[in-house]
Design a protein around this motif. Structure first.
Motif, PDB file in Angstrom:
ATOM      1  N   ILE A 177      74.223  -2.130  37.447  1.00 13.68           N
ATOM      2  CA  ILE A 177      73.636  -1.997  36.093  1.00 13.68           C
ATOM      3  C   ILE A 177      72.271  -2.709  36.051  1.00 13.68           C
ATOM      4  CG2 ILE A 177      73.913  -2.578  33.640  1.00 13.68           C
ATOM      5  CD1 ILE A 177      76.969  -2.436  34.113  1.00 13.68           C
ATOM      6  N   LEU A 178      72.240  -3.917  36.660  1.00 15.13           N
ATOM      7  CA  LEU A 178      70.975  -4.679  36.644  1.00 15.13           C
ATOM      8  C   LEU A 178      69.879  -3.932  37.402  1.00 15.13           C
ATOM      9  CD1 LEU A 178      72.241  -8.349  37.026  1.00 15.13           C
ATOM     10  CD2 LEU A 178      71.082  -7.331  35.054  1.00 15.13           C
ATOM     11  N   ILE A 179      70.263  -3.309  38.513  1.00 12.24           N
ATOM     12  CA  ILE A 179      69.260  -2.552  39.287  1.00 12.24           C
ATOM     13  C   ILE A 179      68.726  -1.400  38.424  1.00 12.24           C
ATOM     14  CG2 ILE A 179      68.931  -1.012  41.280  1.00 12.24           C
ATOM     15  CD1 ILE A 179      70.849  -2.830  42.838  1.00 12.24           C
ATOM     16  N   ALA A 180      69.645  -0.711  37.714  1.00 11.78           N
ATOM     17  CA  ALA A 180      69.211   0.410  36.862  1.00 11.78           C
ATOM     18  C   ALA A 180      68.268  -0.089  35.764  1.00 11.78           C
ATOM     19  CB  ALA A 180      70.429   1.096  36.236  1.00 11.78           C
ATOM     20  N   ILE A 181      68.616  -1.248  35.163  1.00 11.19           N
ATOM     21  CA  ILE A 181      67.744  -1.802  34.105  1.00 11.19           C
ATOM     22  C   ILE A 181      66.364  -2.131  34.696  1.00 11.19           C
ATOM     23  CG2 ILE A 181      67.367  -3.817  32.602  1.00 11.19           C
ATOM     24  CD1 ILE A 181      70.361  -3.860  32.059  1.00 11.19           C
ATOM     25  N   HIS A 223      80.005  -5.965  41.619  1.00 11.68           N
ATOM     26  CA  HIS A 223      79.024  -4.986  42.120  1.00 11.68           C
ATOM     27  C   HIS A 223      78.632  -3.979  41.032  1.00 11.68           C
ATOM     28  CE1 HIS A 223      82.617  -2.485  43.025  1.00 11.68           C
ATOM     29  NE2 HIS A 223      81.786  -1.475  42.838  1.00 11.68           N
ATOM     30  N   HIS A 224      79.489  -3.820  40.022  1.00 17.10           N
ATOM     31  CA  HIS A 224      79.097  -2.960  38.904  1.00 17.10           C
ATOM     32  C   HIS A 224      77.945  -3.584  38.126  1.00 17.10           C
ATOM     33  CE1 HIS A 224      83.106  -0.862  39.207  1.00 17.10           C
ATOM     34  NE2 HIS A 224      82.233   0.122  39.138  1.00 17.10           N
ATOM     35  N   TYR A 225      78.085  -4.918  37.917  1.00 20.28           N
ATOM     36  CA  TYR A 225      76.999  -5.617  37.206  1.00 20.28           C
ATOM     37  C   TYR A 225      75.693  -5.459  37.963  1.00 20.28           C
ATOM     38  CZ  TYR A 225      80.392  -7.866  34.165  1.00 20.28           C
ATOM     39  OH  TYR A 225      81.360  -8.088  33.237  1.00 20.28           O
ATOM     40  N   ILE A 226      75.801  -5.581  39.309  1.00 15.28           N
ATOM     41  CA  ILE A 226      74.573  -5.491  40.116  1.00 15.28           C
ATOM     42  C   ILE A 226      73.959  -4.099  39.958  1.00 15.28           C
ATOM     43  CG2 ILE A 226      73.663  -5.536  42.486  1.00 15.28           C
ATOM     44  CD1 ILE A 226      75.770  -7.759  42.987  1.00 15.28           C
TER      45      ILE A 226
END
Ligand code: NAP
Length: 468
Positions: A65-69, A60-63
């Motif tokens: 980060i991807l949302i922020a990008i 969920h951290h990756y998710i």
């Protein structure tokens, strides 16, 4: 293979660091600038991939980060596409604002999130990161506001301002030193953040809007230094390298700009330059000038064997670069030697003229830096000044009272004839009269740069058959 994958992020970081170095190197010349942009993009992509591989966090951290990008890209991409070329300085300020805010927020998270408060070298790096990050954030927003016309552009000054600013900064430094020396009460860190934010605003208030491009280069350097300090806080080598490069290149650029204007750093930061220019701008010259038409200009150009074009801010505002290229093409076809003289601070941002002329596909070998072309003006039939003012003002050479005294200028007045395209007798950035306009060999072509150059192109086409 497994161990290679585990250490892949280190290779990614290494190549990202190389790419950043080459990017900055290539960005320094118009002919390699595109390559520089691509190298920078590759470097940053590698840095993101490397960081993903390095992080050992839950999915969920990756998710997040991807949302922020994705959110950042959705805002950044249209901004980059839609922004007019003349608005680059303020949008650069905006991007520094967000970059430095990110660094300051990461530092703040580090301060509060770890079980034991950071100590030793980490807290020193963290405090530097947060101080520079937050002050750069508000200072960059102010710079954006001044250039975008949202905040009054003239310097806002009062008696004893420099002293008040320095005292306030010293107060912030004391608050920052506190957690470095001993455990600080809970209010110290928030107070430190507030002081840093307010100081960013105070720092920009006395600086005129016209000096913002120089200040933005300095803020770029602060944002880089903040990212570099963040690298030390987080133990991230890539941030240290990229931040240090950013800090050094931003600082070098601001020094180059100061030198090109023959102004000291302190004069830009504390000299309230816009204030002085308002006073001088009041004196209007009443001497006659020789005005001419596009037809006169075309005749003179066609009877020349060598023409040097000196572009300035007005060419950028009117977006005349494509018409200027057409004019150069027309003259070159007729066997006339056409060159371009680029002053280092022509326009309102570093490399402004190079970028515009490159955009119009003017060959780089026709663009010449001031020091390379200045001695060619005496052998030139026509110096065609398009929307430039301060950078061709001879007062810079001899008038000790002039705001631009000592600034190196393009020696257009040494050409046999001078033609100046501008809309009126209004002053330029420095707010001072230009004696060049009253010179007997100067012809004034009053009008918008784009329209006037288009008219000259038409006249040139009408008056002379193309030589085969
Ligand atoms: P300038 O001295 O600001 O003069 C530009 C001239 O362009 C004005 O006199 C204006 O006269 C004319 N103009 C404006 N719009 C026009 C249009 N649509 N068509 C035709 N002419 C137009 O510009 P410069 O000679 O390029 O000098 C740059 C100045 O900016 C220097 O003083 C420099 O120190 C300063 N500066 C540059 C940078 C940088 O990084 N490049 C950074 C900070 C400060 P009219 O209104 O009569 O048309």
């Amino acid at each position: 293979m497994h161990s290679f994958l585990q250490s892949f992020w280190q290779y990614a970081y290494l190549f990202a660091a190389f790419a950043t170095v080459f990017s900055i190197k290539w960005l320094s010349h118009p002919s390699t600038a595109r390559r520089g942009v691509i190298a920078g993009e590759i470097g940053f992509a590698l840095a993101i991939v490397g960081t993903f591989l390095r992080l050992e966090v839950s999915p969920h951290h990756y998710i997040s980060i991807l949302i922020a990008i994705a959110i950042g890209a959705m805002i950044g991409a249209p901004m980059a596409r839609l922004m007019p070329m003349t608005a680059v300085p303020q949008f650069t300020a905006l991007s520094h604002a967000f970059g430095s805010l990110a660094a300051a927020l990461v530092g703040t998270a580090e301060y509060y999130l770890t079980d034991a408060p950071p100590h030793g070298f980490t807290i020193v790096a963290l405090i530097i990161e947060v101080l520079l990050g937050f002050l750069t954030f508000t200072a960059s927003l102010m710079a954006f506001g001044k250039l975008q016309g949202l905040v009054p552009s003239p310097p806002i000054t009062y008696k004893g301002q420099n002293f008040v600013n320095l005292a306030f900064l010293a107060f912030g430094v004391v608050l920052g030193l506190w957690p470095m020396i001993t455990t600080a009460p809970f209010w110290v860190y928030p107070a430190f953040v507030v002081v840093a934010l307010i100081f960013g605003v105070m720092f920009i208030l006395p600086i005129g809007g016209g000096d913002m491009p120089t200040v933005i280069a300095l803020l770029n350097s602060f944002a880089g230094a903040s990212a570099c300090a963040m690298g030390f806080t987080l133990g991230n080598q890539l941030l240290i390298i990229a931040g240090a490069l950013n800090a050094a290149s931003g600082f070098t650029l601001s020094v180059i700009m100061c030198k090109a204007m023959n102004r000291s750093f302190t004069n830009v930061l504390f000299g309230a330059f816009g204030k002085a220019q308002e006073k001088v701008a009041g004196k209007a010259e009443t001497k006659p000038v020789h005005s001419a038409t596009a037809e006169d200009a075309a005749m003179l150009l066609l009877n020349s064997s060598r023409v040097i074009i000196a572009p300035g801010y007005g060419m950028a505002v009117s977006q005349a670069q494509h018409k200027v290229r057409e004019l150069a093409d027309q003259l070159i076809k007729r066997g006339i030697d056409v060159q371009f003289a680029i002053h280092p601070v022509a326009g309102r941002m570093p490399g402004h003229m190079n970028v515009l002329l490159a955009e119009a596909d003017i060959p780089y070998d026709r663009l010449h830096e001031m020091e390379d072309i200045n001695n060619e003006f005496p052998e030139t039939d026509v110096a065609l000044v398009i929307g430039a003012n301060d950078v061709v003002n001879p007062a810079a050479r001899h008038d000790k009272t002039s705001a631009i005294y000592g600034m190196p200028i393009l020696d257009v007045d040494k050409a046999r004839h001078v033609m100046v395209i501008k809309r009126s007798m209004n002053t330029g950035f420095a707010g001072i009269e230009n004696e060049l306009y009253y010179d007997d060999k100067t012809l004034m072509l009053f009008g918008d740069a784009k329209g006037m150059v288009a008219e000259i192109v038409k006249q040139v086409g009408a008056q002379a058959p193309v030589a085969v």
